[in-house]
Scaffold this motif. Sequence first.
Motif, short mmCIF file in Angstrom:
data_model
loop_
_atom_site.label_atom_id
_atom_site.label_comp_id
_atom_site.label_asym_id
_atom_site.label_seq_id
_atom_site.Cartn_x
_atom_site.Cartn_y
_atom_site.Cartn_z
N PHE A 22 2.99 -6.28 4.07
CA PHE A 22 1.88 -5.62 4.75
C PHE A 22 0.96 -6.62 5.44
O PHE A 22 0.31 -6.30 6.42
CB PHE A 22 1.04 -4.79 3.76
N LEU A 23 0.87 -7.82 4.89
CA LEU A 23 -0.12 -8.79 5.35
C LEU A 23 0.41 -9.80 6.36
O LEU A 23 -0.37 -10.50 7.00
CB LEU A 23 -0.70 -9.54 4.15
N SER A 24 1.71 -9.88 6.53
CA SER A 24 2.30 -10.93 7.36
C SER A 24 1.84 -10.89 8.81
O SER A 24 1.83 -11.92 9.48
CB SER A 24 3.83 -10.86 7.29
N GLU A 25 1.45 -9.72 9.31
CA GLU A 25 1.04 -9.60 10.71
C GLU A 25 -0.48 -9.62 10.89
O GLU A 25 -0.96 -9.47 12.01
CB GLU A 25 1.61 -8.32 11.32
N VAL A 26 -1.23 -9.76 9.81
CA VAL A 26 -2.69 -9.73 9.88
C VAL A 26 -3.20 -10.95 10.65
O VAL A 26 -2.88 -12.08 10.31
CB VAL A 26 -3.32 -9.66 8.47
N TYR A 34 -8.07 -2.95 7.22
CA TYR A 34 -7.20 -1.80 7.44
C TYR A 34 -6.08 -1.77 6.41
O TYR A 34 -5.80 -0.73 5.81
CB TYR A 34 -6.64 -1.83 8.87
N GLU A 35 -5.44 -2.91 6.21
CA GLU A 35 -4.33 -2.98 5.25
C GLU A 35 -4.81 -2.72 3.83
O GLU A 35 -4.10 -2.12 3.03
CB GLU A 35 -3.62 -4.34 5.34
N ARG A 36 -6.01 -3.15 3.51
CA ARG A 36 -6.54 -2.97 2.15
C ARG A 36 -6.81 -1.51 1.83
O ARG A 36 -7.00 -1.16 0.68
CB ARG A 36 -7.83 -3.78 1.96
N ARG A 37 -6.84 -0.65 2.85
CA ARG A 37 -7.03 0.78 2.60
C ARG A 37 -5.77 1.40 2.01
O ARG A 37 -5.82 2.52 1.48
CB ARG A 37 -7.44 1.48 3.89
N LYS A 38 -4.65 0.71 2.10
CA LYS A 38 -3.40 1.21 1.51
C LYS A 38 -3.46 0.96 0.00
O LYS A 38 -3.81 -0.13 -0.45
CB LYS A 38 -2.20 0.49 2.13
N ALA A 39 -3.08 1.98 -0.76
CA ALA A 39 -3.24 1.92 -2.22
C ALA A 39 -2.54 0.70 -2.83
O ALA A 39 -3.11 0.00 -3.66
CB ALA A 39 -2.68 3.20 -2.85
N ARG A 40 -1.33 0.42 -2.40
CA ARG A 40 -0.57 -0.69 -2.98
C ARG A 40 -1.22 -2.03 -2.68
O ARG A 40 -1.31 -2.90 -3.54
CB ARG A 40 0.87 -0.66 -2.45
N VAL A 41 -1.66 -2.19 -1.45
CA VAL A 41 -2.32 -3.44 -1.05
C VAL A 41 -3.64 -3.60 -1.79
O VAL A 41 -3.93 -4.66 -2.35
CB VAL A 41 -2.54 -3.47 0.49
N ASN A 42 -4.41 -2.54 -1.84
CA ASN A 42 -5.70 -2.58 -2.51
C ASN A 42 -5.54 -2.94 -3.98
O ASN A 42 -6.30 -3.75 -4.52
CB ASN A 42 -6.43 -1.24 -2.35
N ALA A 43 -4.55 -2.35 -4.63
CA ALA A 43 -4.31 -2.63 -6.05
C ALA A 43 -3.91 -4.09 -6.25
O ALA A 43 -4.39 -4.76 -7.17
CB ALA A 43 -3.22 -1.70 -6.59
#
Length: 72
Positions: A22-26, A34-43
């Motif tokens: 999820f983070l490779s393109e940040v 934006y990515e941190r709003r995803k449950a898996r990323v946030n966790a």
Amino acid sequence: MVISLPDREEKVKEAVDSVWEFLSEVQNLEQLLYERRKARVNAALEGFTDEEVFREIQARSGANTQPPKSGG
């Protein structure tokens, strides 16, 4: 007072590793938020600041992409 512990840096690396897909393109903090709003990323990133996570992303991106060399 900011305490920088190698152990904490290692934990940030592990957290970023676990959601790197999820983070490779940040490219900036806005995209990270934006990515941190995803449950898996946030966790995975829970307990780490955006700045810590973004520094790790930048370190990886910088290590993986070399600027093209101009042949002359």
